[in-house]
Design a protein around this motif. Structure first.
Motif, PDB file in Angstrom:
ATOM      1  N   SER A 270      24.050  15.541  -2.238  1.00 40.82           N
ATOM      2  CA  SER A 270      24.418  16.434  -3.335  1.00 40.82           C
ATOM      3  C   SER A 270      25.918  16.395  -3.596  1.00 40.82           C
ATOM      4  O   SER A 270      26.714  16.350  -2.651  1.00 40.82           O
ATOM      5  CB  SER A 270      24.019  17.874  -3.000  1.00 40.82           C
ATOM      6  N   PRO A 271      26.320  16.431  -4.867  1.00 40.63           N
ATOM      7  CA  PRO A 271      27.750  16.490  -5.172  1.00 40.63           C
ATOM      8  C   PRO A 271      28.402  17.762  -4.638  1.00 40.63           C
ATOM      9  O   PRO A 271      29.558  17.754  -4.249  1.00 40.63           O
ATOM     10  CB  PRO A 271      27.779  16.462  -6.705  1.00 40.63           C
ATOM     11  N   GLN A 272      27.644  18.861  -4.646  1.00 35.98           N
ATOM     12  CA  GLN A 272      28.147  20.115  -4.086  1.00 35.98           C
ATOM     13  C   GLN A 272      27.161  20.626  -3.032  1.00 35.98           C
ATOM     14  O   GLN A 272      25.959  20.436  -3.141  1.00 35.98           O
ATOM     15  CB  GLN A 272      28.310  21.192  -5.178  1.00 35.98           C
ATOM     16  N   ASN A 273      27.693  21.267  -2.015  1.00 34.24           N
ATOM     17  CA  ASN A 273      26.891  21.946  -0.994  1.00 34.24           C
ATOM     18  C   ASN A 273      25.905  21.019  -0.282  1.00 34.24           C
ATOM     19  O   ASN A 273      24.815  21.440   0.104  1.00 34.24           O
ATOM     20  CB  ASN A 273      26.129  23.128  -1.615  1.00 34.24           C
TER      21      ASN A 273
ATOM     22  N   ARG B 122      17.406  20.652   8.704  1.00 29.08           N
ATOM     23  CA  ARG B 122      17.537  21.135   7.325  1.00 29.08           C
ATOM     24  C   ARG B 122      16.180  21.567   6.769  1.00 29.08           C
ATOM     25  O   ARG B 122      15.141  20.981   7.093  1.00 29.08           O
ATOM     26  CB  ARG B 122      18.119  20.023   6.450  1.00 29.08           C
ATOM     27  N   ASP B 123      16.176  22.599   5.924  1.00 30.14           N
ATOM     28  CA  ASP B 123      14.956  22.980   5.228  1.00 30.14           C
ATOM     29  C   ASP B 123      14.439  21.771   4.449  1.00 30.14           C
ATOM     30  O   ASP B 123      15.200  21.090   3.745  1.00 30.14           O
ATOM     31  CB  ASP B 123      15.210  24.137   4.269  1.00 30.14           C
TER      32      ASP B 123
ATOM     33  N   SER C  16      26.020  19.980   2.632  1.00 36.47           N
ATOM     34  CA  SER C  16      25.835  20.365   4.035  1.00 36.47           C
ATOM     35  C   SER C  16      24.857  21.521   4.201  1.00 36.47           C
ATOM     36  O   SER C  16      24.398  21.788   5.315  1.00 36.47           O
ATOM     37  CB  SER C  16      27.181  20.743   4.657  1.00 36.47           C
ATOM     38  N   THR C  17      24.539  22.211   3.095  1.00 38.91           N
ATOM     39  CA  THR C  17      23.610  23.339   3.180  1.00 38.91           C
ATOM     40  C   THR C  17      22.379  23.181   2.291  1.00 38.91           C
ATOM     41  O   THR C  17      21.362  23.821   2.531  1.00 38.91           O
ATOM     42  CB  THR C  17      24.320  24.658   2.793  1.00 38.91           C
TER      43      THR C  17
END
Length: 470
Positions: free
Chosen positions: A122-125, A200-201, A127-128
């Motif tokens: 993902s470009p953002q987030n 990870r989910d 890690s979550t």
């Protein structure tokens, strides 16, 4: 369409993290045609004794303790991960701000069996955000404008796309059970290469024949999770599944297809009455008279895109865009041209090959119904969504509703509309253990036709919420 635009479309698609299990890729017409031929083949062979309770998938699951995927060397996997990093794709526009990886995961070194993957963080987030596995009959160009998950493409089974086996018998022994097993094995091995995703989910979604792939792989994961910890193997953190326009039950989906034809003015009263009179959807025994009227209805539909009944065909003499959205029905041609460029295959670390949108492989097992598997998944308490684009005539909303109604689940959230970008995006009804969502104006592969509505839907799915009321 120029090289940059093809690459841009491919990269825009990667804004949603997906693993795709596919026997036919690119355009929904391509994968839909293969699904159509498969359906007719099963009907002609009266394939109703293939009970899922005695299928080879169940036989495989009964021997799960014998299966053990050996963890690979951590240092070697770390090196392979760096080797798989994609520095850039030909025609890639400036400003791409996410990491890409592509390469092979070897399932069986003795057979020379390896599956090709393409992974985008993902470009953002990243890690979550969760990891979303998309099992599909086709690769769609999904133009999502934000990242909601991390992405893996998987071309499976071996013999499809860039995936391969050096053992020819592997191509003749492909079916639901081996696809589920290979996909599970791939996941465990892939997580060794990307170990920070192990906890990870994890979600699985997909469309078309993924009505088989998604529930079967989910059932395999949950079954194996029960013993994985005891043998120090990865427990996959499966949270939910979503199936779009999925072929779930041979008889009910066939009934739904012909009822959709008639209710949408695609077939005559005569063929509809004949089908109603002579077709036994309970036993699945389709008589000569039944098949005669089914064939009549098929002819009456005419030369339209049955996977989006209101869309234009790929025709250079007219507009190639569907009314009301940006889907290009000629996109399969662009995809094939792009993925067969030597510089593209090199950038993706793929073996030089003649990539094609569909591959001819033998199919050895296909249960007549996946409803028993879905019932078992409901008891596991994971999130289960069935979603359906309402302009698909091949696996229409009527097929989805008939399949769900057969489960006889109590309604918990009454039927209502849901919204995306201040418009009705579709409709939703919540049952105990399962949610049905329709997507207004979408065809067989929902994100291709309605990317904004698909993004809204999938975002709420990942968050464990129903789509918004307004």
């Amino acid at each position: 369409m120029n090289l940059m635009m093809i690459s841009l479309k491919l990269l825009l698609f990667m804004n949603l993290s997906i693993i795709i299990i596919t026997t036919c890729k690119a355009n929904p017409n391509q994968q839909g045609e293969h699904l159509s031929k498969f359906i007719h083949s099963k009907r002609s062979h009266n394939n109703n004794n293939n009970n899922p309770s005695s299928s080879s998938l169940e036989a495989f699951l009964s021997h799960l303790p014998q299966l053990h995927v050996v963890d690979d060397d951590d240092d070697q996997e770390s090196k392979l991960k760096e080797d798989d990093k994609v520095e850039g794709l030909p025609g890639q526009p400036e400003g791409v701000d996410f990491d890409q990886y592509a390469g092979y995961i070897t399932l069986d070194a003795n057979k020379g069996k390896a599956l090709f993957y393409y992974f985008v963080e993902s470009p953002q987030n990243s890690s979550t955000n969760p990891l979303l596995l998309w099992l599909n009959g086709g690769i769609c160009f999904i133009q999502f404008n934000m990242a909601v998950a991390n992405v893996i493409f998987l071309e499976s089974p071996a013999g499809v796309g860039f995936s391969y086996s050096n053992t020819s018998s592997d191509y003749a022994e492909i079916g639901d059970s081996i696809t589920a097993l290979d996909s599970y094995t791939f996941l465990v091995k892939w997580l060794e290469r990307f170990p920070h995703y192990k906890t990870r989910d994890f979600f699985i979604t997909g469309e078309s024949y993924a009505g088989h792939y998604v529930p079967q792989l989910a059932h395999t994961i949950l079954s194996y999770n029960n013993i994985a910890a005891s043998i120090h193997q990865t427990v996959i953190n499966l949270k939910g599944i979503a199936v779009g326009n999925g072929w779930i039950d041979d008889n009910l989906c066939t009934k739904g297809m012909y009822d959709y034809y008639w209710s949408h003015a695609l077939s005559s009263d005569e063929s509809h009455s004949g089908i109603e009179k002579y077709c036994d959807y309970v036993s699945g025994n389709f008589s000569y008279e039944c098949i005669k009227y089914m064939n009549m209805a098929d002819v009456e539909v005419g030369d339209i895109d049955i996977y989006n009944i209101y869309a234009p065909p790929c025709d250079s003499s007219s507009s190639s865009k569907s009314p009301g959205n940006d889907f290009d029905p000629c996109s399969d041609h662009y995809t094939m041209s792009y993925l067969n460029l030597p510089e593209v295959q090199k950038a993706l670390h793929a073996k030089a090959t003649n990539w094609s949108s569909c591959s001819l492989v033998g199919w050895t097992d296909s249960p007549a119904s996946i409803l028993p598997t879905i019932n078992r998944l409901i008891s596991s308490n994971i999130s289960i969504w069935i979603y359906s684009g309402d302009t698909d005539g091949r696996v229409p909303i009527t097929s989805s509703r008939y399949s769900i109604n057969a489960l006889k689940l109590p309604v918990q959230t009454p039927w209502r509309s849901w919204y995306s970008a201040n418009q009705v995006g579709g409709y939703v009804v919540g049952y105990k253990g399962l949610t049905l969502v329709t997507v207004r104006g979408a065809g067989h592969t929902v994100p291709s036709y309605q990317p904004q509505r698909a993004l809204t839907m999938i975002s709420y799915f990942l968050n464990g919420e129903l789509p918004p009321k307004n």
